[in-house]
Motif scaffolding. Structure first.
Motif, short mmCIF file in Angstrom:
data_model
loop_
_atom_site.label_atom_id
_atom_site.label_comp_id
_atom_site.label_asym_id
_atom_site.label_seq_id
_atom_site.Cartn_x
_atom_site.Cartn_y
_atom_site.Cartn_z
N GLN A 179 -2.08 4.69 3.29
CA GLN A 179 -1.42 3.85 4.77
C GLN A 179 -1.88 5.24 5.61
OE1 GLN A 179 -1.32 0.73 5.55
NE2 GLN A 179 -1.94 1.01 7.27
N MET A 210 0.71 -1.12 0.23
CA MET A 210 0.10 0.37 0.35
C MET A 210 0.68 1.45 0.33
SD MET A 210 -3.35 0.39 2.36
CE MET A 210 -3.43 -0.50 2.94
N CYS A 211 0.45 2.28 -0.67
CA CYS A 211 0.88 3.33 -1.11
C CYS A 211 1.76 4.48 0.56
CB CYS A 211 0.79 3.69 -1.50
SG CYS A 211 -0.53 5.64 -1.87
N ASP A 212 2.19 4.64 0.70
CA ASP A 212 2.23 5.92 2.54
C ASP A 212 1.00 6.38 2.24
OD1 ASP A 212 4.69 4.27 2.74
OD2 ASP A 212 6.19 5.63 1.76
N ALA A 213 0.55 7.45 1.53
CA ALA A 213 -0.11 8.27 1.68
C ALA A 213 -1.66 7.59 1.51
CB ALA A 213 -0.64 9.22 0.60
#
Length: 62
Positions: A6, A1-4
């Protein structure tokens, strides 16, 4: 999952936990549990518990 994504998921979970703790605190205060015990049981700050207690007083004045 991308950081944003998450980060959004984590923030959403924290908001949900905070809402749950607040609801529990309100229920305990309605049952006349001391603010000190409410703070200890929910992990909310004493200042926050006292704010909630004051808001309950305002509700009953209506």
């Amino acid at each position: 999952m991308c950081d944003a994504v998450q980060k959004l998921v984590d923030e959403s979970r924290e908001e949900s936990r905070e809402e749950s703790r607040t609801e529990i605190a309100l229920n305990l205060l309605r049952e006349q549990v001391s603010p000190e015990l409410v703070s200890k049981a929910t992990g909310l700050s004493m200042a926050r518990v006292l704010e909630l207690q004051a808001s309950l007083g305002e509700e009953s004045a209506d």
